[in-house]
Design a protein around this motif. Structure first.
Motif, PDB file in Angstrom:
ATOM      1  N   LYS A  71       0.679  -1.153  -0.088  1.00 58.68           N
ATOM      2  CA  LYS A  71       0.358   0.027   0.080  1.00 58.68           C
ATOM      3  C   LYS A  71       0.845   0.973  -0.075  1.00 58.68           C
ATOM      4  CE  LYS A  71      -3.257   2.230   2.613  1.00 58.68           C
ATOM      5  NZ  LYS A  71      -4.292   2.400   3.313  1.00 58.68           N
ATOM      6  N   ASP A  74       2.637   1.997  -3.336  1.00 63.19           N
ATOM      7  CA  ASP A  74       1.165   2.741  -4.151  1.00 63.19           C
ATOM      8  C   ASP A  74       0.795   3.522  -3.658  1.00 63.19           C
ATOM      9  OD1 ASP A  74       0.268  -0.110  -5.913  1.00 63.19           O
ATOM     10  OD2 ASP A  74      -1.352  -0.382  -4.187  1.00 63.19           O
ATOM     11  N   THR A 162      -9.075   4.602   0.341  1.00 63.55           N
ATOM     12  CA  THR A 162      -9.039   3.769   1.651  1.00 63.55           C
ATOM     13  C   THR A 162     -10.670   3.049   1.054  1.00 63.55           C
ATOM     14  OG1 THR A 162     -10.742   5.367   2.345  1.00 63.55           O
ATOM     15  CG2 THR A 162      -8.078   5.471   2.924  1.00 63.55           C
TER      16      THR A 162
END
Length: 173
Positions: A71, A74, A162
Motif C-alpha cells: 500500500k 502504491d 481508502t
C-alpha cells in the motif's frame, strides 16, 4: 500492549522454546542425565503448541507487513505522479518560462545556486535572477516557501483512496 511489545514477547517465548528443545536433545545424549522437564510429554506438547502458535502469528504479521508495504509503494507511485501534475499546474498558472521551470525544479530538489548554474551551464547571477522571478511569480519569499506550496497541495489531497472512501464515491455516482 503495543505491537512491538507483543512481537518481542513472542520472540522471547520462541527463544525459550528453542532453548528447551536444545536442552532436551543435549540431555538425551548425555550419559546418566535426568532433568524432570526434559522427560515430560506435557511440557513438550506445550512447547510445541507455543512454537506453532508463534509460527501462525508470525505468518499473520508477515502478511500484514507485506500488505502495508504494498500500500505504501502504491501511495508513493501516486504521490510521485501527483507531484508532477501539481508542479505542472502551478508552473502554468505562474506563467513560468521553460528556463524558469527547469531552475524551479532544480531548486525544489535542493540544488544550490552554484550547482544549478553548473548543471544549466550558465552564470550564478542568471540563476539568482531566475529564482527571484520564480519567487515573485509564485508570491513567495524563497525556496522553502516555494517547496511548502507543493507539499501543502499534496498533503491536502487524499492521494490513495481508502476502501471506505472508494465505497462512498461509488455510492455517490
Amino acid at each position: 500492549m503495543t505491537r512491538a511489545t507483543l512481537l518481542w514477547s513472542l520472540f522471547a517465548v520462541q527463544a525459550l522454546c528453542s532453548v528447551y528443545f536444545l536442552l532436551d536433545i543435549v540431555l538425551d545424549f548425555w550419559p546418566n542425565s535426568s532433568f524432570f522437564l526434559a522427560e515430560s510429554d506435557l511440557v513438550e506438547l506445550l512447547v510445541t503448541v507455543a512454537l506453532i502458535g508463534g509460527l501462525a502469528f508470525t505468518t499473520f504479521e508477515l502478511r500484514s507487513m507485506l500488505n502495508r508495504q504494498s500500500k505504501l509503494e502504491d501511495q508513493m507511485k501516486v504521490a510521485s505522479g501527483a507531484f508532477g501534475e501539481v508542479l505542472e499546474a502551478r508552473f502554468q498558472s505562474w506563467s513560468l518560462t521553460q528556463a524558469e521551470r527547469d531552475v524551479a525544479i532544480l531548486a525544489i530538489k535542493g540544488f544550490a545556486i552554484a550547482e544549478i548554474a553548473k548543471i544549466r551551464d550558465t552564470k550564478q547571477g542568471t540563476i539568482k535572477a531566475q529564482c527571484a522571478s520564480i519567487y515573485r511569480k509564485a508570491g513567495v519569499s524563497g525556496r522553502l516557501q516555494l517547496l511548502s506550496l507543493f507539499v501543502d497541495d499534496l498533503l491536502a489531497d487524499n492521494l490513495v483512496a481508502t476502501p471506505t472512501h472508494q465505497a462512498r464515491e461509488m455510492d455517490v455516482s
